[in-house]
Write a protein that holds these residues in place. Structure first.
Motif, PDB file in Angstrom:
ATOM      1  N   LEU A   6       0.455  -1.215  -0.218  1.00  0.00           N
ATOM      2  CA  LEU A   6      -0.556  -0.264   0.275  1.00  0.00           C
ATOM      3  C   LEU A   6       0.697   1.680   0.062  1.00  0.00           C
ATOM      4  N   LEU A   7       1.796   0.972   1.098  1.00  0.00           N
ATOM      5  CA  LEU A   7       2.978   2.862   1.221  1.00  0.00           C
ATOM      6  C   LEU A   7       3.574   2.894  -0.530  1.00  0.00           C
TER       7      LEU A   7
ATOM      8  N   ILE B 297      -3.186   2.486  -8.340  1.00  0.00           N
ATOM      9  CA  ILE B 297      -4.380   2.187  -8.525  1.00  0.00           C
ATOM     10  C   ILE B 297      -5.380   1.545  -8.397  1.00  0.00           C
ATOM     11  N   SER B 298      -5.174   0.804  -9.359  1.00  0.00           N
ATOM     12  CA  SER B 298      -5.253  -1.303  -9.425  1.00  0.00           C
ATOM     13  C   SER B 298      -4.238  -1.468  -8.916  1.00  0.00           C
ATOM     14  N   GLU B 299      -3.189  -1.975  -8.054  1.00  0.00           N
ATOM     15  CA  GLU B 299      -3.069  -2.595  -7.602  1.00  0.00           C
ATOM     16  C   GLU B 299      -3.151  -2.699  -6.106  1.00  0.00           C
ATOM     17  N   ILE B 300      -3.559  -1.308  -5.714  1.00  0.00           N
ATOM     18  CA  ILE B 300      -3.853  -1.324  -5.058  1.00  0.00           C
ATOM     19  C   ILE B 300      -5.577  -1.759  -3.903  1.00  0.00           C
TER      20      ILE B 300
ATOM     21  N   THR C  48      -5.291  -5.698  -4.053  1.00  0.00           N
ATOM     22  CA  THR C  48      -4.542  -5.975  -2.652  1.00  0.00           C
ATOM     23  C   THR C  48      -5.214  -5.438  -1.647  1.00  0.00           C
ATOM     24  N   VAL C  49      -6.270  -4.711  -1.317  1.00  0.00           N
ATOM     25  CA  VAL C  49      -7.590  -4.407  -0.655  1.00  0.00           C
ATOM     26  C   VAL C  49      -8.746  -5.224  -0.944  1.00  0.00           C
ATOM     27  N   ALA C  50      -8.846  -5.735  -2.079  1.00  0.00           N
ATOM     28  CA  ALA C  50      -9.790  -6.937  -2.152  1.00  0.00           C
ATOM     29  C   ALA C  50      -9.015  -8.192  -1.466  1.00  0.00           C
ATOM     30  N   VAL C  51      -8.136  -8.578  -1.568  1.00  0.00           N
ATOM     31  CA  VAL C  51      -7.772  -9.476  -1.267  1.00  0.00           C
ATOM     32  C   VAL C  51      -7.055  -9.711  -0.269  1.00  0.00           C
ATOM     33  N   THR C  52      -5.918  -9.139   0.954  1.00  0.00           N
ATOM     34  CA  THR C  52      -5.287  -9.489   1.523  1.00  0.00           C
ATOM     35  C   THR C  52      -5.780  -8.922   2.893  1.00  0.00           C
ATOM     36  N   PRO C  53      -6.870  -8.290   2.884  1.00  0.00           N
ATOM     37  CA  PRO C  53      -7.673  -8.255   4.497  1.00  0.00           C
ATOM     38  C   PRO C  53      -8.539  -9.148   4.774  1.00  0.00           C
ATOM     39  N   ARG C  54      -8.647  -9.822   3.940  1.00  0.00           N
ATOM     40  CA  ARG C  54      -9.556 -10.837   4.787  1.00  0.00           C
ATOM     41  C   ARG C  54      -8.923 -12.511   4.435  1.00  0.00           C
TER      42      ARG C  54
END
Length: 282
Positions: free
Chosen positions: A6-7, A35-38, A41-47
């Motif tokens: 993210l950073l 933007i697409s990579e952020i 990542t947000v769609a997959v990694t937190p879960r």
């Protein structure tokens, strides 16, 4: 790794926004890629992180469908953006005198919009196809997310084999189509570079393509592990591990590669840091 992804991408976006020298089509596409990579990542990694820390690992039908849609959308958008970045390098090197005409701000915005629209259409179409199947028996997904192949193994009915083949063909066709156009762009790029008389000129011109070419190799190398791996006695753990390389490591490596291999971007990041943390020395 999640925070670094993210950073790292936010750093690239912020640097491109602040540095007027980077307000060019190439860096506009790079900003869209970040933007697409952020979002991917947000769609997959937190879960995935929640499931790793929780003893009760469950997901609702709607949440599973949403996760699959967003992972498909951002994944294909990433591929489409890499394709138009290859086209941008082709125009810059093979048609430099027409570059400002062919890659105007309006045209670049239109290309980025088409990439996002194409990714959304692919995501919606594949998700609807898969979730129209009948699922019976075990409801245990042997994966850290709602991965397409893991879900197809839970489906039952006569149409399952046909749908599975259709999904694989759609994914492979879209990815290989983008890869073919990128390869075609670099055929013309290499031909143009070889016509440059000086070695220094050839090296300088090709250096503008190195970071993009490296990301293409990483992205499609990991994707081929998932979609083109030969059939064999693979365990669930090995299949999950191979999918992890694509969903986690590609967004993680992308900002590193662009920051280290792109000299202009690296210098801009250093200038931005000096202005922020050492304003008196700049």
């Amino acid at each position: 790794m999640y925070l670094f992804t993210l950073l790292g991408n936010l750093l690239i976006m912020g640097t491109i926004w602040r540095e007027h020298s980077l307000h060019t089509p190439m860096y506009l596409f790079l900003c869209a890629l970040s933007i697409s990579e952020i979002l991917f990542t947000v769609a997959v990694t937190p879960r995935m992180l929640v499931d790793m820390l929780s003893s009760h690992r469950s997901i609702t039908f709607v949440a599973c469908a949403s996760q699959m849609f967003f992972s498909f959308t951002f994944g294909f958008t990433h591929s489409f953006l890499l394709m138009i970045m290859g086209y941008d390098r082709y125009v810059a090197i093979c048609h430099p005198l027409r570059y400002n005409v062919l890659m105007s701000t309006r045209d670049c915005a239109r290309l980025v919009s088409c990439c996002w629209a194409g990714g959304s259409v692919m995501g919606m179409m594949l998700t609807l196809i898969i979730f129209h199947l009948t699922f019976c028996g075990s409801n245990v997904i042997h994966h850290f997310l709602c991965h397409v192949f893991s879900l197809l193994k839970l489906a039952c009915g006569k149409e399952t084999a046909t749908v599975s083949m259709a999904v694989i063909l759609l994914c492979v066709t879209a990815l290989m189509g983008c890869l073919f156009l990128i390869f075609l762009s670099y055929v013309f790029i290499v031909a143009a570079i070889l016509r440059i008389p000086s070695t220094e000129g050839r090296h300088k011109t090709f250096s503008t393509c190195v970071s993009h070419l490296t990301i293409v190799v990483v992205h499609y190398g990991f994707a081929s592990i998932i979609y083109l791996k030969p059939k064999g006695p693979h365990s669930m753990d090995s299949n999950t591990l191979m999918a992890t390389t694509y969903t986690v490591f590609t967004p993680f490596l992308s900002p590193i590669i662009f920051s280290l291999r792109n000299k202009e971007l690296k210098n801009a990041i250093q200038r931005s840091f000096r202005r922020t943390f050492c304003p008196l020395s700049s």
